[in-house]
Write a protein that holds these residues in place. Structure first.
Motif, PDB file in Angstrom:
ATOM      1  N   LEU B 247     -39.960 -53.824 -29.255  1.00 38.12           N
ATOM      2  CA  LEU B 247     -40.873 -54.915 -28.931  1.00 38.12           C
ATOM      3  C   LEU B 247     -40.376 -56.226 -29.514  1.00 38.12           C
ATOM      4  CD1 LEU B 247     -43.642 -55.312 -27.576  1.00 38.12           C
ATOM      5  CD2 LEU B 247     -44.676 -55.015 -29.820  1.00 38.12           C
ATOM      6  N   GLY B 248     -39.803 -56.163 -30.709  1.00 36.78           N
ATOM      7  CA  GLY B 248     -39.423 -57.392 -31.390  1.00 36.78           C
ATOM      8  C   GLY B 248     -38.087 -57.952 -30.952  1.00 36.78           C
ATOM      9  N   THR B 249     -37.167 -57.090 -30.536  1.00 34.14           N
ATOM     10  CA  THR B 249     -35.806 -57.595 -30.377  1.00 34.14           C
ATOM     11  C   THR B 249     -35.253 -57.535 -28.967  1.00 34.14           C
ATOM     12  OG1 THR B 249     -34.841 -55.446 -30.838  1.00 34.14           O
ATOM     13  CG2 THR B 249     -35.202 -56.878 -32.718  1.00 34.14           C
ATOM     14  N   GLN B 251     -34.420 -58.853 -26.050  1.00 36.66           N
ATOM     15  CA  GLN B 251     -34.525 -60.255 -25.670  1.00 36.66           C
ATOM     16  C   GLN B 251     -35.034 -60.403 -24.245  1.00 36.66           C
ATOM     17  OE1 GLN B 251     -34.022 -63.177 -27.256  1.00 36.66           O
ATOM     18  NE2 GLN B 251     -33.893 -62.031 -29.164  1.00 36.66           N
ATOM     19  N   THR B 261     -46.664 -60.669 -22.424  1.00 36.79           N
ATOM     20  CA  THR B 261     -46.275 -60.498 -23.824  1.00 36.79           C
ATOM     21  C   THR B 261     -47.475 -60.044 -24.650  1.00 36.79           C
ATOM     22  OG1 THR B 261     -44.765 -62.335 -23.486  1.00 36.79           O
ATOM     23  CG2 THR B 261     -45.112 -61.624 -25.741  1.00 36.79           C
TER      24      THR B 261
END
Lengths: 311, 294
Positions: B247-249, B251, B261
């Motif tokens: 989820l965080g990376t 891109q 999002t």
């Protein structure tokens, strides 16, 4: 061989203690070793071994590409100590720690005091104040990057509606660190809150009632009774929070991906970049040992500070 | 949620009623108003995420900012779920967290029992070495551990992500301290009946240790579910990523589509929020009991 801790543990089952305590007086045998062996094996493999190899790597020019490594002595350490990026990222970590510890402790304390007094809202308050702590970091950063968004984000949109100018919360070097601190406070203050809440609820009612009978107002009771009784908890919270803040990486990295990171690159991110983007395992190991030294020094200073206070 | 849930009417009638601890005075009215306001403020970012996630994509960037949309839609949720990667990451996180929690409990309980209740040569210094491990921040080890995982062929595997998280000296310390407090008389009685040490652990010590086991288990699970740095380092294949890492990376996973999002954020927040909602008491006392932090 006297590592046995005392039996005066508050959480232990409250059962009558046989005279002479609970010391295992049985004869020594090898059976116990079988119990500790599986853990000790994993501990040796995944903690002791990498700790030692890391120290070893820091003396070589080991790279991630698998090229044969050569011994370089203290060259990595010398380079690290002269590397402005090491110092700036270490400074960022320390600034983050200095800025984040006070609000994290005070907000946790404030929320706990509110919950302890407003008992009828207890369930709702505990949910509201602690819920952010169970969120994965990426959820936290996605939400906050969106809130901080220039132009259309919640904060800037609200500022604009009030006729105020907008702030580039994450891209403006003057605000980026504060924004990360605010997000961190929201995310993790709930942990300190729980520790304080548990301590507050352990204070017997009679203490408050006695103070009230003596004519102490609620503010006096807070200052004269409650806060002094929380001193030990505050010491614990401070120790845990300080070390946790020094280890900052996740949220700072995720919130500023792709942004100029001079102001918001913590030391662990520099370790990561040296090792995994720069492929320099040896150098990254030296930098991570410098960080390790900082954590150890902080722990020792704290330990001495608080062990003196306890006397 | 102790005995403070007395009937609401009691608060209204004030001091005449006996039971309620809290009387409605101007002071307590202010206190409750402040408490409720703080709680709402603290929940605002989550509420804002939910509010954004049910907007049509075009409305999310509208200025001035509005909390509520006139055309709520689940379109963003449908799009996110249709992509599938979020569910994959969630499944990875679940597998790894269960693995880490189960292994941590087994290894640390055995070790703590051995240290607390058995005497064997070298027990003292071995325990000292284990406790010293509490001082080593896991962040220091990422570089050598990654190199080691490469040699062991464990990069991008569940074991590679899980195993380094299993080594929790702090849990051994917490459990040993608890086991120390269990009077030897109980074990002696069982031993008199012919029970071996494993049997004593299973049928005497463990049943008496439920609260501390729950605390260690919950703490480990939440920690593993939310762990970022090591899973981030140990995976390169998006299919093996855990929820926080993916989820965080990944891109541009959701680009500039804010409704999507936020829908992804809300879906990802749900599992532990729901668990927390149902097991609030256990989680609160568990985490306060273990009292440690990543």
């Amino acid at each position: 061989m006297t590592t046995r801790t005392s039996t005066e543990d508050a959480r232990a089952p409250s059962l009558p203690e046989p005279p002479g305590g609970t010391a295992p007086r049985r004869p020594a045998s090898w059976t116990g070793l079988w119990f500790v062996l599986p853990f000790v094996a994993c501990y040796a493999l995944f903690l002791v071994w990498p700790t030692l190899t890391g120290l070893g790597y820091s003396l070589t020019d080991q790279s991630l590409s698998g090229a044969p490594a050569g011994f370089v002595g203290l060259a990595n350490w010398q380079e690290a100590l002269a590397d402005p990026n090491v110092w700036s990222s270490l400074r960022n970590t320390l600034v983050f720690t200095a800025l984040s510890v006070p609000p994290l402790v005070l907000v946790g304390l404030g929320m706990a005091l509110l919950t302890d007094r407003a008992r009828r809202l207890g369930w709702f308050l505990r949910f509201a104040f602690f819920a952010p702590f169970v969120l994965p970091v990426a959820v936290v950063t996605l939400i906050w990057v969106w809130i901080y968004q220039p132009g259309i984000g919640l904060i800037n949109g609200t500022l604009a509606a009030l006729g105020l100018g907008e702030v580039n919360w994450l891209t403006d070097e003057r605000f980026a660190m504060l924004s990360v601190v605010a997000t961190t406070t929201w995310w993790t203050a709930g942990f300190n809150y729980l520790l304080y809440l548990a301590a507050l609820q352990g204070i017997p009612r009679e203490v408050h009632e006695a103070a009230a009978l003596d004519g102490a107002g609620s503010w006096q009771r807070l200052r004269g009774v409650t806060l002094p009784l929380l001193r030990r908890t505050t010491a614990l919270v401070l120790v845990l929070q300080l070390v946790a803040s020094l280890k900052v990486f996740d949220q700072m990295y995720l919130m500023t991906i792709g942004l100029p990171d001079a102001a918001t690159r913590p030391i662990i991110q520099y370790v990561y970049e040296s090792g995994f983007t720069g492929f320099r395992i040896g150098y990254a190991s030296a930098v991570s040992y410098l960080f390790f030294a900082v954590v150890i020094v902080a722990s020792i200073v704290q330990f001495r500070l608080f062990s003196r206070k306890e006397d | 949620m102790a005995a403070t849930t007395t009937p609401r009417a009691g608060a209204r009638t004030g001091p005449a009623r006996r039971a309620p601890r809290i009387r409605v005075t101007p002071g307590s009215a202010v206190l409750y108003a402040v408490a409720a306001a703080c709680a709402l403020l603290w929940l605002a970012p989550l509420l804002w995420a939910v509010a954004t996630s049910v907007k049509p994509e075009a409305e999310t960037t509208a200025v001035p900012v509005r909390w509520l949309t006139d055309n709520p839609t689940t379109q963003a949720y449908a799009s996110v779920l249709a992509r599938g990667d979020l569910l994959r990451w969630m499944a990875n996180s679940a597998i790894i967290s269960v693995l880490v929690t189960a292994l941590t409990l087994v290894l640390c309980v055995l070790a703590a029992y051995g240290f607390a209740k058995c005497r064997f040569p070298g027990r003292g210094w071995l325990f000292a070495v284990v406790v010293a491990g509490i001082l080593v921040p896991p962040q220091v080890l990422i570089v050598p551990l990654f190199a080691q995982m490469g040699l062991m062929g464990l990069v991008d595997t569940y074991w590679g992500i899980a195993l380094p998280q299993v080594v929790a000296p702090v849990m051994v310390f917490v459990l040993k301290r608890f086991f120390d407090g269990i009077p030897a008389a109980y074990e002696d009685a069982a031993r008199m009946d012919g029970a071996g040490p494993l049997r004593v652990l299973w049928s005497v010590v463990l049943p008496m240790s439920r609260p501390v086991l729950a605390a260690v288990g919950i703490f480990t699970f939440v920690g593993a579910w939310n762990n970022f740095l090591w899973p981030f380092v140990a995976t390169t294949d998006p299919a093996m990523m855990t929820l926080p890492v993916g989820l965080g990376t990944v891109q541009g996973a959701y680009g500039l589509q804010y409704a999507q999002t936020m829908a992804a954020a809300v879906i990802s927040a749900l599992p532990l929020l729901v668990v927390f909602l149902f097991f609030q008491r256990q989680i609160v006392s568990g985490i306060a009991g273990v009292g440690i932090k990543g």
